[in-house]
Design a protein around this motif. Sequence first.
Motif, PDB file in Angstrom:
ATOM      1  N   LEU A  65       4.916   7.258  -8.640  1.00  0.00           N
ATOM      2  CA  LEU A  65       3.761   7.362  -7.763  1.00  0.00           C
ATOM      3  C   LEU A  65       2.774   6.236  -8.062  1.00  0.00           C
ATOM      4  CD1 LEU A  65       3.143  11.211  -8.033  1.00  0.00           C
ATOM      5  CD2 LEU A  65       4.365   9.966  -6.226  1.00  0.00           C
ATOM      6  N   ARG A  66       2.087   5.814  -7.019  1.00  0.00           N
ATOM      7  CA  ARG A  66       1.129   4.719  -7.170  1.00  0.00           C
ATOM      8  C   ARG A  66       0.074   5.046  -8.229  1.00  0.00           C
ATOM      9  NH1 ARG A  66      -1.805   1.645  -2.300  1.00  0.00           N
ATOM     10  NH2 ARG A  66      -3.162   0.326  -3.547  1.00  0.00           N
ATOM     11  N   ASP A  67      -0.479   6.252  -8.201  1.00  0.00           N
ATOM     12  CA  ASP A  67      -1.535   6.579  -9.159  1.00  0.00           C
ATOM     13  C   ASP A  67      -1.010   6.650 -10.598  1.00  0.00           C
ATOM     14  OD1 ASP A  67      -0.218   8.992  -8.716  1.00  0.00           O
ATOM     15  OD2 ASP A  67      -2.054  10.153  -8.403  1.00  0.00           O
ATOM     16  N   GLU A  68       0.261   7.007 -10.783  1.00  0.00           N
ATOM     17  CA  GLU A  68       0.861   6.955 -12.119  1.00  0.00           C
ATOM     18  C   GLU A  68       0.912   5.516 -12.614  1.00  0.00           C
ATOM     19  OE1 GLU A  68       4.140  10.551 -11.973  1.00  0.00           O
ATOM     20  OE2 GLU A  68       4.717   8.566 -11.268  1.00  0.00           O
ATOM     21  N   ARG A  69       1.307   4.645 -11.748  1.00  0.00           N
ATOM     22  CA  ARG A  69       1.403   3.219 -12.086  1.00  0.00           C
ATOM     23  C   ARG A  69       0.028   2.656 -12.433  1.00  0.00           C
ATOM     24  NH1 ARG A  69       5.286  -0.927 -12.850  1.00  0.00           N
ATOM     25  NH2 ARG A  69       4.311  -2.831 -12.199  1.00  0.00           N
ATOM     26  N   GLU A  70      -0.950   2.998 -11.623  1.00  0.00           N
ATOM     27  CA  GLU A  70      -2.315   2.482 -11.852  1.00  0.00           C
ATOM     28  C   GLU A  70      -2.898   3.010 -13.149  1.00  0.00           C
ATOM     29  OE1 GLU A  70      -4.212   3.616  -8.208  1.00  0.00           O
ATOM     30  OE2 GLU A  70      -3.481   1.820  -7.158  1.00  0.00           O
ATOM     31  N   LEU A 109      14.849   1.384 -14.885  1.00  0.00           N
ATOM     32  CA  LEU A 109      13.908   2.267 -14.199  1.00  0.00           C
ATOM     33  C   LEU A 109      12.888   2.863 -15.162  1.00  0.00           C
ATOM     34  CD1 LEU A 109      16.430   3.908 -11.737  1.00  0.00           C
ATOM     35  CD2 LEU A 109      14.635   2.232 -11.197  1.00  0.00           C
ATOM     36  N   ASN A 110      13.324   3.254 -16.344  1.00  0.00           N
ATOM     37  CA  ASN A 110      12.382   3.773 -17.344  1.00  0.00           C
ATOM     38  C   ASN A 110      11.386   2.703 -17.779  1.00  0.00           C
ATOM     39  OD1 ASN A 110      13.175   6.527 -17.637  1.00  0.00           O
ATOM     40  ND2 ASN A 110      15.020   5.832 -18.671  1.00  0.00           N
ATOM     41  N   ARG A 111      11.832   1.489 -18.004  1.00  0.00           N
ATOM     42  CA  ARG A 111      10.942   0.395 -18.425  1.00  0.00           C
ATOM     43  C   ARG A 111       9.863   0.113 -17.381  1.00  0.00           C
ATOM     44  NH1 ARG A 111      15.881  -3.152 -20.117  1.00  0.00           N
ATOM     45  NH2 ARG A 111      16.168  -2.425 -22.245  1.00  0.00           N
ATOM     46  N   VAL A 112      10.246   0.227 -16.111  1.00  0.00           N
ATOM     47  CA  VAL A 112       9.317  -0.086 -15.026  1.00  0.00           C
ATOM     48  C   VAL A 112       8.365   1.085 -14.760  1.00  0.00           C
ATOM     49  CG1 VAL A 112       9.234  -0.718 -12.571  1.00  0.00           C
ATOM     50  CG2 VAL A 112      10.911  -1.767 -14.050  1.00  0.00           C
ATOM     51  N   GLY A 113       8.638   2.251 -15.337  1.00  0.00           N
ATOM     52  CA  GLY A 113       7.715   3.373 -15.228  1.00  0.00           C
ATOM     53  C   GLY A 113       8.192   4.543 -14.393  1.00  0.00           C
ATOM     54  N   PHE A 114       9.407   4.482 -13.880  1.00  0.00           N
ATOM     55  CA  PHE A 114       9.933   5.593 -13.090  1.00  0.00           C
ATOM     56  C   PHE A 114      10.152   6.812 -13.985  1.00  0.00           C
ATOM     57  CE2 PHE A 114      10.700   2.272 -10.112  1.00  0.00           C
ATOM     58  CZ  PHE A 114      10.818   2.874  -8.864  1.00  0.00           C
ATOM     59  N   VAL A 115      10.038   7.982 -13.378  1.00  0.00           N
ATOM     60  CA  VAL A 115      10.224   9.251 -14.053  1.00  0.00           C
ATOM     61  C   VAL A 115      11.456   9.930 -13.458  1.00  0.00           C
ATOM     62  CG1 VAL A 115       9.200  11.533 -14.437  1.00  0.00           C
ATOM     63  CG2 VAL A 115       7.756   9.483 -14.446  1.00  0.00           C
ATOM     64  N   GLU A 116      12.304  10.453 -14.326  1.00  0.00           N
ATOM     65  CA  GLU A 116      13.470  11.186 -13.835  1.00  0.00           C
ATOM     66  C   GLU A 116      12.994  12.458 -13.148  1.00  0.00           C
ATOM     67  OE1 GLU A 116      17.339  13.542 -15.529  1.00  0.00           O
ATOM     68  OE2 GLU A 116      16.758  11.702 -16.588  1.00  0.00           O
ATOM     69  N   GLU A 117      13.471  12.668 -11.911  1.00  0.00           N
ATOM     70  CA  GLU A 117      13.052  13.834 -11.135  1.00  0.00           C
ATOM     71  C   GLU A 117      14.155  14.870 -10.963  1.00  0.00           C
ATOM     72  OE1 GLU A 117       9.523  12.041  -8.367  1.00  0.00           O
ATOM     73  OE2 GLU A 117      11.529  12.092  -7.484  1.00  0.00           O
ATOM     74  N   GLY A 118      15.376  14.464 -11.206  1.00  0.00           N
ATOM     75  CA  GLY A 118      16.458  15.431 -11.054  1.00  0.00           C
ATOM     76  C   GLY A 118      17.808  14.756 -10.975  1.00  0.00           C
ATOM     77  N   VAL A 119      18.817  15.574 -10.860  1.00  0.00           N
ATOM     78  CA  VAL A 119      20.187  15.083 -10.814  1.00  0.00           C
ATOM     79  C   VAL A 119      20.887  15.698  -9.605  1.00  0.00           C
ATOM     80  CG1 VAL A 119      22.413  15.034 -12.012  1.00  0.00           C
ATOM     81  CG2 VAL A 119      20.288  14.799 -13.318  1.00  0.00           C
ATOM     82  N   GLY A 122       0.793  -1.221   0.000  1.00  0.00           N
ATOM     83  CA  GLY A 122       0.000   0.000   0.000  1.00  0.00           C
ATOM     84  C   GLY A 122       0.825   1.270   0.000  1.00  0.00           C
ATOM     85  N   LEU A 123       2.028   1.213  -0.565  1.00  0.00           N
ATOM     86  CA  LEU A 123       2.878   2.396  -0.597  1.00  0.00           C
ATOM     87  C   LEU A 123       2.320   3.426  -1.581  1.00  0.00           C
ATOM     88  CD1 LEU A 123       6.471   0.895  -0.361  1.00  0.00           C
ATOM     89  CD2 LEU A 123       4.900   1.579   1.462  1.00  0.00           C
ATOM     90  N   HIS A 124       2.699   4.668  -1.351  1.00  0.00           N
ATOM     91  CA  HIS A 124       2.248   5.791  -2.172  1.00  0.00           C
ATOM     92  C   HIS A 124       3.280   6.181  -3.227  1.00  0.00           C
ATOM     93  CE1 HIS A 124       1.094   9.880  -3.231  1.00  0.00           C
ATOM     94  NE2 HIS A 124       2.235  10.325  -2.747  1.00  0.00           N
ATOM     95  N   ARG A 125       4.572   6.028  -2.868  1.00  0.00           N
ATOM     96  CA  ARG A 125       5.644   6.541  -3.732  1.00  0.00           C
ATOM     97  C   ARG A 125       6.886   5.681  -3.596  1.00  0.00           C
ATOM     98  NH1 ARG A 125       8.239  11.034  -5.860  1.00  0.00           N
ATOM     99  NH2 ARG A 125      10.305  11.431  -5.028  1.00  0.00           N
ATOM    100  N   LEU A 126       7.559   5.485  -4.724  1.00  0.00           N
ATOM    101  CA  LEU A 126       8.861   4.821  -4.738  1.00  0.00           C
ATOM    102  C   LEU A 126       9.885   5.769  -5.334  1.00  0.00           C
ATOM    103  CD1 LEU A 126       7.912   1.257  -6.026  1.00  0.00           C
ATOM    104  CD2 LEU A 126       8.390   1.965  -3.680  1.00  0.00           C
ATOM    105  N   THR A 127      11.108   5.671  -4.837  1.00  0.00           N
ATOM    106  CA  THR A 127      12.220   6.405  -5.410  1.00  0.00           C
ATOM    107  C   THR A 127      13.297   5.411  -5.807  1.00  0.00           C
ATOM    108  OG1 THR A 127      13.318   6.709  -3.278  1.00  0.00           O
ATOM    109  CG2 THR A 127      11.774   8.433  -3.984  1.00  0.00           C
ATOM    110  N   ALA A 128      14.206   5.854  -6.625  1.00  0.00           N
ATOM    111  CA  ALA A 128      15.362   5.048  -7.032  1.00  0.00           C
ATOM    112  C   ALA A 128      16.408   6.023  -7.561  1.00  0.00           C
ATOM    113  CB  ALA A 128      14.986   4.035  -8.110  1.00  0.00           C
ATOM    114  N   SER A 129      17.621   5.542  -7.675  1.00  0.00           N
ATOM    115  CA  SER A 129      18.666   6.380  -8.248  1.00  0.00           C
ATOM    116  C   SER A 129      19.628   5.517  -9.049  1.00  0.00           C
ATOM    117  CB  SER A 129      19.416   7.153  -7.163  1.00  0.00           C
ATOM    118  OG  SER A 129      20.044   6.276  -6.264  1.00  0.00           O
ATOM    119  N   ALA A 130      20.325   6.162  -9.953  1.00  0.00           N
ATOM    120  CA  ALA A 130      21.333   5.483 -10.771  1.00  0.00           C
ATOM    121  C   ALA A 130      22.458   6.469 -11.058  1.00  0.00           C
ATOM    122  CB  ALA A 130      20.725   4.993 -12.089  1.00  0.00           C
TER     123      ALA A 130
END
Length: 182
Positions: free
Chosen positions: A174-179, A144-154, A125-133
């Motif tokens: 975000l969960r709602d983006e994924r849904e 990360l792009n394939r799974v749906g993550f959006v670049e937020e900054g550097v 039931g999480l709302h948001r995930l982050t990741a970095s590379a």
Amino acid sequence: MPGPVFLENDPVTLRPADEEDVPFLRENGNEPHVRATRHAYRPADEEWAERRLGGTVGENDDSIGLLVCADGEPVGYVRLIREHPWVHVTRDAELGYWIAPDEWRNGYATAAAERMVEYAFAELGLHRLTASAFETNEASKRVLNRVGFVEEGVSRRAAYVDGEWCDVVRYGLLRDERESKG
């Protein structure tokens, strides 16, 4: 004998690491190509590997770490880190993963990340995930792009890799983006 499967996603299964997996974790945690893709400032020793046993990792049981297995054999590691004190309010986690170099380019990182994202939103039931590379890690950025993550900054020159400072690219999902992409 490998431990029980916790999560499945073709072509991988995700399961808690057990004592038999310590050599795999230690070897690959120290492997130069793996270390170059993550923040690894000290060698992976027995203690480091043993902290990854049983499916939890970090300071509390909210963080989850699982072996990525293909055909029953470990090929990598994936985790959801939930360490900050207000994690139950923000309902977020940081996704991280690595795959042993001999297993690169088989789709295992994408499959493992995809399954952990699904688990994070649908079951935790999480709302948001982050990741970095690291800026130089094109393969991880593709995952990360394939799974749906959006670049937020550097974060400029935020990591020291192979004797040089490099930028770290930050991602969010975000969960709602994924849904909505369903």
